[in-house]
Write a protein that holds these residues in place. Structure first.
Motif, PDB file in Angstrom:
ATOM      1  N   GLU A  43       0.558  -1.389   0.176  1.00  0.00           N
ATOM      2  CA  GLU A  43      -0.056  -0.105  -0.205  1.00  0.00           C
ATOM      3  C   GLU A  43       0.480   1.152   0.098  1.00  0.00           C
ATOM      4  OE1 GLU A  43      -4.111  -1.932   2.458  1.00  0.00           O
ATOM      5  OE2 GLU A  43      -2.705  -0.319   3.218  1.00  0.00           O
ATOM      6  N   HIS A  44       2.242   1.313   0.421  1.00  0.00           N
ATOM      7  CA  HIS A  44       2.472   2.103   0.608  1.00  0.00           C
ATOM      8  C   HIS A  44       3.767   2.451  -0.165  1.00  0.00           C
ATOM      9  CE1 HIS A  44       1.451   2.413   5.088  1.00  0.00           C
ATOM     10  NE2 HIS A  44       1.778   4.235   4.518  1.00  0.00           N
ATOM     11  N   ASN A  45       4.158   1.504  -1.605  1.00  0.00           N
ATOM     12  CA  ASN A  45       4.676   0.636  -2.617  1.00  0.00           C
ATOM     13  C   ASN A  45       6.332   1.166  -2.052  1.00  0.00           C
ATOM     14  OD1 ASN A  45       5.375   0.918  -5.769  1.00  0.00           O
ATOM     15  ND2 ASN A  45       5.510   2.770  -6.058  1.00  0.00           N
ATOM     16  N   ALA A  46       6.574   0.676  -1.100  1.00  0.00           N
ATOM     17  CA  ALA A  46       7.748   0.598  -0.225  1.00  0.00           C
ATOM     18  C   ALA A  46       8.583  -0.715  -0.312  1.00  0.00           C
ATOM     19  CB  ALA A  46       7.336   0.838   1.173  1.00  0.00           C
ATOM     20  N   GLY A  47       9.509  -0.584  -0.479  1.00  0.00           N
ATOM     21  CA  GLY A  47      10.740  -2.090  -0.371  1.00  0.00           C
ATOM     22  C   GLY A  47      10.509  -2.681   0.455  1.00  0.00           C
ATOM     23  N   PRO A  48      11.655  -3.376   0.573  1.00  0.00           N
ATOM     24  CA  PRO A  48      12.077  -4.059   2.033  1.00  0.00           C
ATOM     25  C   PRO A  48      12.415  -3.024   3.361  1.00  0.00           C
ATOM     26  CG  PRO A  48      13.508  -5.338   0.741  1.00  0.00           C
ATOM     27  CD  PRO A  48      12.527  -4.195  -0.163  1.00  0.00           C
ATOM     28  N   ALA A  49      11.475  -3.708   4.452  1.00  0.00           N
ATOM     29  CA  ALA A  49      11.524  -2.994   5.502  1.00  0.00           C
ATOM     30  C   ALA A  49      11.949  -3.529   6.599  1.00  0.00           C
ATOM     31  CB  ALA A  49       9.918  -2.773   5.994  1.00  0.00           C
ATOM     32  N   LEU A  50      12.441  -2.216   7.532  1.00  0.00           N
ATOM     33  CA  LEU A  50      13.613  -2.920   8.851  1.00  0.00           C
ATOM     34  C   LEU A  50      12.209  -3.269   9.987  1.00  0.00           C
ATOM     35  CD1 LEU A  50      16.343  -2.397  11.124  1.00  0.00           C
ATOM     36  CD2 LEU A  50      14.591  -0.125  11.354  1.00  0.00           C
ATOM     37  N   LEU A  51      12.849  -4.114  10.567  1.00  0.00           N
ATOM     38  CA  LEU A  51      11.457  -4.306  11.525  1.00  0.00           C
ATOM     39  C   LEU A  51      12.541  -4.498  12.638  1.00  0.00           C
ATOM     40  CD1 LEU A  51       8.731  -6.292  11.832  1.00  0.00           C
ATOM     41  CD2 LEU A  51      10.153  -8.526  11.562  1.00  0.00           C
ATOM     42  N   VAL A  52      11.904  -3.771  13.624  1.00  0.00           N
ATOM     43  CA  VAL A  52      11.965  -3.513  15.024  1.00  0.00           C
ATOM     44  C   VAL A  52      10.577  -4.351  15.467  1.00  0.00           C
ATOM     45  CG1 VAL A  52      11.699  -2.549  16.948  1.00  0.00           C
ATOM     46  CG2 VAL A  52      12.878  -1.111  14.837  1.00  0.00           C
ATOM     47  N   THR A  53      11.185  -5.279  16.031  1.00  0.00           N
ATOM     48  CA  THR A  53       9.286  -6.260  16.794  1.00  0.00           C
ATOM     49  C   THR A  53      10.395  -6.209  18.402  1.00  0.00           C
ATOM     50  OG1 THR A  53       9.297  -8.648  17.175  1.00  0.00           O
ATOM     51  CG2 THR A  53      10.928  -8.323  16.459  1.00  0.00           C
ATOM     52  N   PHE A  54       9.167  -6.448  19.272  1.00  0.00           N
ATOM     53  CA  PHE A  54       9.440  -6.980  20.558  1.00  0.00           C
ATOM     54  C   PHE A  54       8.793  -8.209  21.086  1.00  0.00           C
ATOM     55  CE2 PHE A  54      10.388  -2.508  20.647  1.00  0.00           C
ATOM     56  CZ  PHE A  54      10.707  -1.855  21.219  1.00  0.00           C
ATOM     57  N   ASP A  55       9.418  -9.200  21.324  1.00  0.00           N
ATOM     58  CA  ASP A  55       9.046 -10.127  21.848  1.00  0.00           C
ATOM     59  C   ASP A  55       9.097 -11.193  23.152  1.00  0.00           C
ATOM     60  OD1 ASP A  55       8.204 -13.112  21.073  1.00  0.00           O
ATOM     61  OD2 ASP A  55       7.771 -12.960  19.280  1.00  0.00           O
ATOM     62  N   ASP A 153      17.589   4.114   6.806  1.00  0.00           N
ATOM     63  CA  ASP A 153      17.086   5.308   5.896  1.00  0.00           C
ATOM     64  C   ASP A 153      15.431   4.920   5.447  1.00  0.00           C
ATOM     65  OD1 ASP A 153      18.973   7.313   6.991  1.00  0.00           O
ATOM     66  OD2 ASP A 153      20.422   5.788   4.916  1.00  0.00           O
ATOM     67  N   GLY A 154      15.346   3.603   5.145  1.00  0.00           N
ATOM     68  CA  GLY A 154      14.265   3.162   4.891  1.00  0.00           C
ATOM     69  C   GLY A 154      13.130   3.129   5.888  1.00  0.00           C
ATOM     70  N   PRO A 155      12.073   2.259   4.957  1.00  0.00           N
ATOM     71  CA  PRO A 155      10.863   2.534   5.788  1.00  0.00           C
ATOM     72  C   PRO A 155      10.779   1.149   6.733  1.00  0.00           C
ATOM     73  CG  PRO A 155      11.088   0.868   3.786  1.00  0.00           C
ATOM     74  CD  PRO A 155      11.955   1.712   3.565  1.00  0.00           C
ATOM     75  N   ALA A 156      10.154   1.733   7.787  1.00  0.00           N
ATOM     76  CA  ALA A 156      10.117   0.310   9.027  1.00  0.00           C
ATOM     77  C   ALA A 156       8.681  -0.223   9.533  1.00  0.00           C
ATOM     78  CB  ALA A 156      10.776   1.044   9.925  1.00  0.00           C
ATOM     79  N   LEU A 157       8.875  -1.077  10.249  1.00  0.00           N
ATOM     80  CA  LEU A 157       7.681  -1.670  10.695  1.00  0.00           C
ATOM     81  C   LEU A 157       7.909  -2.303  11.897  1.00  0.00           C
ATOM     82  CD1 LEU A 157       7.213  -4.753   8.080  1.00  0.00           C
ATOM     83  CD2 LEU A 157       5.840  -2.929   8.477  1.00  0.00           C
ATOM     84  N   LEU A 158       6.882  -1.808  13.117  1.00  0.00           N
ATOM     85  CA  LEU A 158       6.341  -1.980  14.637  1.00  0.00           C
ATOM     86  C   LEU A 158       5.913  -3.326  14.544  1.00  0.00           C
ATOM     87  CD1 LEU A 158       7.584  -1.216  17.360  1.00  0.00           C
ATOM     88  CD2 LEU A 158       5.786   0.569  17.117  1.00  0.00           C
ATOM     89  N   ALA A 199      13.298   8.941  16.238  1.00  0.00           N
ATOM     90  CA  ALA A 199      13.788   8.611  14.649  1.00  0.00           C
ATOM     91  C   ALA A 199      12.970   7.348  14.028  1.00  0.00           C
ATOM     92  CB  ALA A 199      15.556   7.986  14.496  1.00  0.00           C
ATOM     93  N   LEU A 200      12.822   6.633  14.858  1.00  0.00           N
ATOM     94  CA  LEU A 200      11.748   5.180  13.880  1.00  0.00           C
ATOM     95  C   LEU A 200      10.185   5.228  13.433  1.00  0.00           C
ATOM     96  CD1 LEU A 200      11.803   1.869  13.734  1.00  0.00           C
ATOM     97  CD2 LEU A 200      10.505   1.947  15.589  1.00  0.00           C
ATOM     98  N   LEU A 201       9.563   5.889  14.590  1.00  0.00           N
ATOM     99  CA  LEU A 201       8.213   5.996  13.905  1.00  0.00           C
ATOM    100  C   LEU A 201       8.056   6.748  12.977  1.00  0.00           C
ATOM    101  CD1 LEU A 201       7.090   6.903  17.585  1.00  0.00           C
ATOM    102  CD2 LEU A 201       6.882   4.761  16.048  1.00  0.00           C
ATOM    103  N   PRO A 202       8.662   8.115  12.258  1.00  0.00           N
ATOM    104  CA  PRO A 202       8.407   8.603  11.311  1.00  0.00           C
ATOM    105  C   PRO A 202       8.234   8.027  10.187  1.00  0.00           C
ATOM    106  CG  PRO A 202       9.022  10.364  13.011  1.00  0.00           C
ATOM    107  CD  PRO A 202       9.596   8.698  13.578  1.00  0.00           C
ATOM    108  N   LYS A 203       9.102   7.257  10.683  1.00  0.00           N
ATOM    109  CA  LYS A 203       8.947   6.602   8.755  1.00  0.00           C
ATOM    110  C   LYS A 203       7.885   4.935   8.918  1.00  0.00           C
ATOM    111  CE  LYS A 203      14.099   5.146  10.287  1.00  0.00           C
ATOM    112  NZ  LYS A 203      15.749   5.377   9.976  1.00  0.00           N
ATOM    113  N   THR A 204       7.290   4.274  10.688  1.00  0.00           N
ATOM    114  CA  THR A 204       6.830   3.455   9.987  1.00  0.00           C
ATOM    115  C   THR A 204       5.412   3.620   9.547  1.00  0.00           C
ATOM    116  OG1 THR A 204       8.207   2.638  12.648  1.00  0.00           O
ATOM    117  CG2 THR A 204       6.267   1.333  12.222  1.00  0.00           C
TER     118      THR A 204
END
Length: 243
Positions: A43-55, A153-158, A199-204
């Motif tokens: 939906e964002h026409n974005a490439g592979p994202a940085l994944l930040v995961t809490f588990d 610098d690229g897109p991210a997923l939380l 730094a993370l949330l604006p590109k998540t």
């Protein structure tokens, strides 16, 4: 907004406000994060994202047959079917599957328990020869104290697994102790984390939240833990309202 999420059984899509992602996805088994991540990128026409995961668990096991993981170009529904039918029912290999699919690039994983076969900090090369950097720490506080800096610098997923906010009982390992709100806050918002989140949330692009009732004491326990964690996550961290 695409309505493709309506085809993902058991996934609830949330409209988020505040800072950071505008879309959230809630589901029970953590492996359903895979199609949700793919949908967010589509939906964002974005490439592979940085994944930040809490588990609570390090979900970095390599799938039994990584060559069978569909590429991202096969579509969200193909990845959804693969997650449901072919990934480990213990929900420990969906992150590496997302790397194999070209959905996730690098990974920053905060987890305290390591399932057998899980990868550790280092580099993972997928079947196409793409290199993925993996950084692992027990908690965000530990990572920051060790000098961790967010340089992507690229897109991210939380991504958050609700069992992150629980611990097995010392008296009975079969019993799960949910954390009070103060510990949830300490996990997500430790001292010194403002720059990290800034730094993370604006590109998540999206938040994914796995309830994992089997790991937190059942459905009712998962609902109660969600109610405890939601104000910290949605109001304090994201600066919005509980959806």
């Amino acid at each position: 907004m695409s309505e493709l999420h309506l085809r993902l059984a058991g996934v609830t899509r949330l409209a988020l406000d505040g800072r950071g992602p505008r879309d959230g996805y809630v589901f029970d088994p953590h492996r359903l994060a895979l199609p949700c991540w793919a949908l967010a990128l589509q939906e964002h026409n974005a490439g592979p994202a940085l994944l930040v995961t809490f588990d609570r668990h390090l979900d970095l096991a390599v799938p039994k047959e990584p060559t069978r993981v569909p590429e991202r170009e096969a579509g969200v529904l193909a990845l959804d079917a693969h997650a449901r039918l072919e990934l480990d029912v213990r929900n420990i290999d969906h992150i590496v599957a997302a790397m194999e699919a070209g959905v996730v690039g690098d990974v920053l994983c905060f987890a305290r328990a390591r399932p057998q076969g899980a990868l550790e900090s280092g580099t993972y090369a997928d079947r196409r020869g793409r290199a993925h950097h993996i950084d692992v720490a027990p908690t965000l506080e530990d990572w920051l104290d060790g000098g961790g800096r967010l340089a992507h610098d690229g897109p991210a997923l939380l991504d958050i697994d609700l069992d992150c906010f629980s611990s097995p009982s010392d008296a009975d390992p079969r019993a799960i102790l949910p954390w009070p709100q103060e510990l949830v806050r300490d996990a997500l918002l430790p001292e010194g984390s403002a720059d990290f989140w800034g730094a993370l949330l604006p590109k998540t692009l999206a938040l994914t939240l796995a309830r994992e009732p089997y790991h937190v004491g059942g459905l009712l326990a998962a609902n109660r833990l969600f109610e405890v964690a939601a104000p910290v996550l949605f109001e304090e961290l994201l600066g919005g309202r509980v959806p």
